[in-house]
Enzyme design. Structure first.
Site, PDB file in Angstrom:
ATOM      1  NE  ARG A 139      -4.012   0.471   2.038  1.00  0.00           N
ATOM      2  CZ  ARG A 139      -4.864   0.605   2.661  1.00  0.00           C
ATOM      3  NH1 ARG A 139      -5.285  -0.031   3.462  1.00  0.00           N
ATOM      4  NH2 ARG A 139      -5.473   1.889   2.554  1.00  0.00           N
ATOM      5  CE1 TYR A 166     -11.959  11.904  -4.742  1.00  0.00           C
ATOM      6  CE2 TYR A 166     -12.155  13.340  -2.766  1.00  0.00           C
ATOM      7  CZ  TYR A 166     -12.367  12.269  -3.203  1.00  0.00           C
ATOM      8  OH  TYR A 166     -13.024  11.142  -2.486  1.00  0.00           O
ATOM      9  N   PRO A 167      -7.872  16.905  -3.864  1.00  0.00           N
ATOM     10  CG  PRO A 167      -7.797  19.240  -3.724  1.00  0.00           C
ATOM     11  CD  PRO A 167      -8.177  17.969  -4.793  1.00  0.00           C
ATOM     12  CG  MET A 168     -10.831  15.265   1.669  1.00  0.00           C
ATOM     13  SD  MET A 168     -11.137  13.685   1.928  1.00  0.00           S
ATOM     14  CE  MET A 168     -11.909  13.512   3.695  1.00  0.00           C
ATOM     15  CD  GLN A 177      -8.020   3.730   0.030  1.00  0.00           C
ATOM     16  OE1 GLN A 177      -7.487   2.773  -0.405  1.00  0.00           O
ATOM     17  NE2 GLN A 177      -7.862   4.191   1.378  1.00  0.00           N
ATOM     18  CB  SER A 237     -17.173  11.915   4.220  1.00  0.00           C
ATOM     19  OG  SER A 237     -15.977  11.268   3.932  1.00  0.00           O
TER      20      SER A 237
HETATM   21  O1  76R Z   1      -8.312   1.037   9.362  1.00  0.00           O
HETATM   22  C1  76R Z   1      -9.238   1.038   8.737  1.00  0.00           C
HETATM   23  O2  76R Z   1     -10.373   0.544   9.072  1.00  0.00           O
HETATM   24  C2  76R Z   1      -9.618   2.332   7.886  1.00  0.00           C
HETATM   25  C3  76R Z   1      -8.379   2.317   6.763  1.00  0.00           C
HETATM   26  C4  76R Z   1      -8.643   3.624   6.267  1.00  0.00           C
HETATM   27  C5  76R Z   1      -7.872   4.916   6.595  1.00  0.00           C
HETATM   28  C6  76R Z   1      -7.124   5.318   8.069  1.00  0.00           C
HETATM   29  C7  76R Z   1      -9.305   4.251   5.131  1.00  0.00           C
HETATM   30  C8  76R Z   1     -10.033   3.077   4.255  1.00  0.00           C
HETATM   31  N1  76R Z   1      -9.050   5.510   4.646  1.00  0.00           N
HETATM   32  C9  76R Z   1      -8.382   5.819   5.814  1.00  0.00           C
HETATM   33  C10 76R Z   1      -7.994   7.223   6.091  1.00  0.00           C
HETATM   34 MN1  76R Z   1     -10.004   6.528   3.294  1.00  0.00          MN
HETATM   35  N2  76R Z   1     -10.803   7.368   1.878  1.00  0.00           N
HETATM   36  C11 76R Z   1     -10.973   8.804   1.612  1.00  0.00           C
HETATM   37  C12 76R Z   1     -11.721   9.177   0.603  1.00  0.00           C
HETATM   38  O3  76R Z   1     -14.548  11.351  -0.895  1.00  0.00           O
HETATM   39  C13 76R Z   1     -14.548  11.020   0.447  1.00  0.00           C
HETATM   40  O4  76R Z   1     -15.697  11.136   1.192  1.00  0.00           O
HETATM   41  C14 76R Z   1     -13.204  10.707   1.182  1.00  0.00           C
HETATM   42  C15 76R Z   1     -12.285  10.512   0.329  1.00  0.00           C
HETATM   43  C16 76R Z   1     -12.091   7.821   0.017  1.00  0.00           C
HETATM   44  C17 76R Z   1     -12.915   7.831  -1.317  1.00  0.00           C
HETATM   45  C18 76R Z   1     -11.372   6.900   0.962  1.00  0.00           C
HETATM   46  C19 76R Z   1     -11.598   5.415   0.491  1.00  0.00           C
HETATM   47  N3  76R Z   1      -9.225   8.121   4.117  1.00  0.00           N
HETATM   48  C20 76R Z   1      -8.529   8.264   5.127  1.00  0.00           C
HETATM   49  C21 76R Z   1      -7.995   9.853   5.206  1.00  0.00           C
HETATM   50  C22 76R Z   1      -7.008   9.926   6.265  1.00  0.00           C
HETATM   51  C23 76R Z   1      -7.618  10.713   7.577  1.00  0.00           C
HETATM   52  C24 76R Z   1      -6.702  11.153   8.601  1.00  0.00           C
HETATM   53  O5  76R Z   1      -5.738  10.641   8.751  1.00  0.00           O
HETATM   54  O6  76R Z   1      -7.208  11.957   9.513  1.00  0.00           O
HETATM   55  C25 76R Z   1      -8.611  10.442   4.067  1.00  0.00           C
HETATM   56  C26 76R Z   1      -8.605  11.758   4.077  1.00  0.00           C
HETATM   57  C27 76R Z   1      -9.398   9.626   3.647  1.00  0.00           C
HETATM   58  C28 76R Z   1     -10.225   9.871   2.562  1.00  0.00           C
HETATM   59  N4  76R Z   1     -10.603   4.749   2.778  1.00  0.00           N
HETATM   60  C29 76R Z   1     -10.659   3.340   2.787  1.00  0.00           C
HETATM   61  C30 76R Z   1     -11.249   4.621   1.255  1.00  0.00           C
HETATM   62  C31 76R Z   1     -11.555   3.017   1.090  1.00  0.00           C
HETATM   63  C32 76R Z   1     -12.111   2.656  -0.230  1.00  0.00           C
HETATM   64  C33 76R Z   1     -11.009   2.588   2.118  1.00  0.00           C
HETATM   65  C34 76R Z   1     -10.910   0.922   2.309  1.00  0.00           C
HETATM   66  C35 76R Z   1      -9.490   0.534   1.796  1.00  0.00           C
HETATM   67  C36 76R Z   1      -8.972  -0.916   2.001  1.00  0.00           C
HETATM   68  O7  76R Z   1      -9.352  -1.429   3.063  1.00  0.00           O
HETATM   69  O8  76R Z   1      -8.279  -1.394   1.283  1.00  0.00           O
END
Ligand code: 76R
Length: 281
Positions: A158, A173-175, A213, A251
């Site tokens: 990853r 996109y940025p967030m 992602q 979100s």
């Molecule tokens: O441990 C866990 O169960 C969660 C793992 C995980 C983290 C820590 C995870 C899983 N994400 C994490 C962090 Mn995510 N993610 C986004 C977006 O459009 C939106 O509403 C948000 C944009 C998508 C589409 C997405 C998809 N994620 C984050 C963070 C950092 C937050 C922080 O550190 O405070 C952001 C900004 C973010 C945003 N996320 C997943 C996904 C998907 C598909 C997963 C599952 C992936 C997998 O298990 O392989």
């Protein structure tokens, strides 16, 4: 009654692992310039760029770059560079800009970040065993846990993401996470953030196999806090996952988004084939 900001202790950030550096480049073809250029010369520059793009795709050990044709966003291409060091990222950037093809494109936006795994559940677990206030013990516990994570094959994969061949579409996109009064991600307790992120992860995993992602962190590197990069076999998957996530706590309450860019990965011949359409304009 006037509401005054509540003083609060600093909250615990999640431990994180960083992987490849990422550069997103939004590029427009210099159509007007191209029309004034000798077609043979422009064709040669494009052929050389196509060869460079092929080389970029192939070298996957220490990074790679992908060229995408974009619909919308007022640009023609997105180039996505992943490299294992910052220095190699600068080199990749230069390879494009300093090439002959670099004279025929206009770089409209660039975004710098680094692949990031935010380890919320791990940090929460550790804080149950080691007191974060005891800095020395805490730092040692975090360092040990991170080293152990890094040894896992799926974690390493990853941190060095590859685009699956059967998923040629990209959405990026940025967030930011919000910092509004009464709605501030950064003053939530670790417990609250870990809960929200666990729910986010559960929702995300429902898209396993449909979306890949990449979350790359850009605090201190660029203007937003993260870049989100998604790959899929069908662009409608982007609409599906992003719509669903909008309703999910992390979100719905806390996320702000920047401009979206959507495109499709190009292979060398497609890049080379671009030019015949230029003089016809
Ligand atoms: O441990 C866990 O169960 C969660 C793992 C995980 C983290 C820590 C995870 C899983 N994400 C994490 C962090 Mn995510 N993610 C986004 C977006 O459009 C939106 O509403 C948000 C944009 C998508 C589409 C997405 C998809 N994620 C984050 C963070 C950092 C937050 C922080 O550190 O405070 C952001 C900004 C973010 C945003 N996320 C997943 C996904 C998907 C598909 C997963 C599952 C992936 C997998 O298990 O392989």
């Amino acid at each position: 009654m006037t509401s005054r900001p509540r003083p609060h202790a600093s909250e615990l950030p999640p431990a994180s692992l960083e992987g490849w550096y990422v550069l997103h480049q939004s590029i427009e073809l210099d159509w007007t310039g191209l029309q004034r250029t000798d077609p043979g010369e422009a064709g040669e520059a494009l052929r050389r760029f196509a060869a460079l793009a092929e080389r970029w795709s192939a070298g996957a050990e220490r990074g790679w770059s992908g060229v995408y044709r974009v619909a919308g966003s007022g640009i023609d291409f997105l180039i996505l560079h992943f490299r294992d060091t910052f220095d190699r990222l600068i080199e990749a950037d230069g390879e494009m800009k300093l090439s002959a093809w670099g004279d025929h494109v206009l770089v409209r936006e660039e975004y710098l970040s680094v692949v990031e795994l935010g380890l919320y559940s791990l940090t929460r677990e550790l804080s149950g065993r080691t007191d974060p206030e005891d800095r020395e013990a805490w730092d040692a516990a975090v360092a040990d846990a991170l080293a152990e994570e890094r040894r896992k094959g799926y974690v390493r994969r990853r941190l060095a993401p590859r685009q699956p061949e059967h998923m040629p579409y990209v959405c990026t996109y940025p967030m930011n996470k919000r910092r509004n009064p009464g709605q501030n991600w950064y003053t939530l307790s670790l417990e609250e953030r870990a809960e929200l992120m666990a729910a986010h992860g559960r929702l995300g995993r429902r898209f396993a196999g449909r979306i890949v992602q990449v979350i790359s962190g850009s605090m201190g590197l660029d203007d937003w806090e993260w870049a989100v990069t998604l790959w899929a076999a069908d662009p409608l998957e982007f609409k599906a996952i992003i719509s669903e996530m909008r309703y999910d706590g992390a979100s719905a309450e806390y996320a702000d988004f920047g401009p979206f860019v959507v495109g499709k990965r190009m292979v060398g011949e497609e890049i080379e084939g671009l030019l015949p359409s230029v003089p016809a304009r």
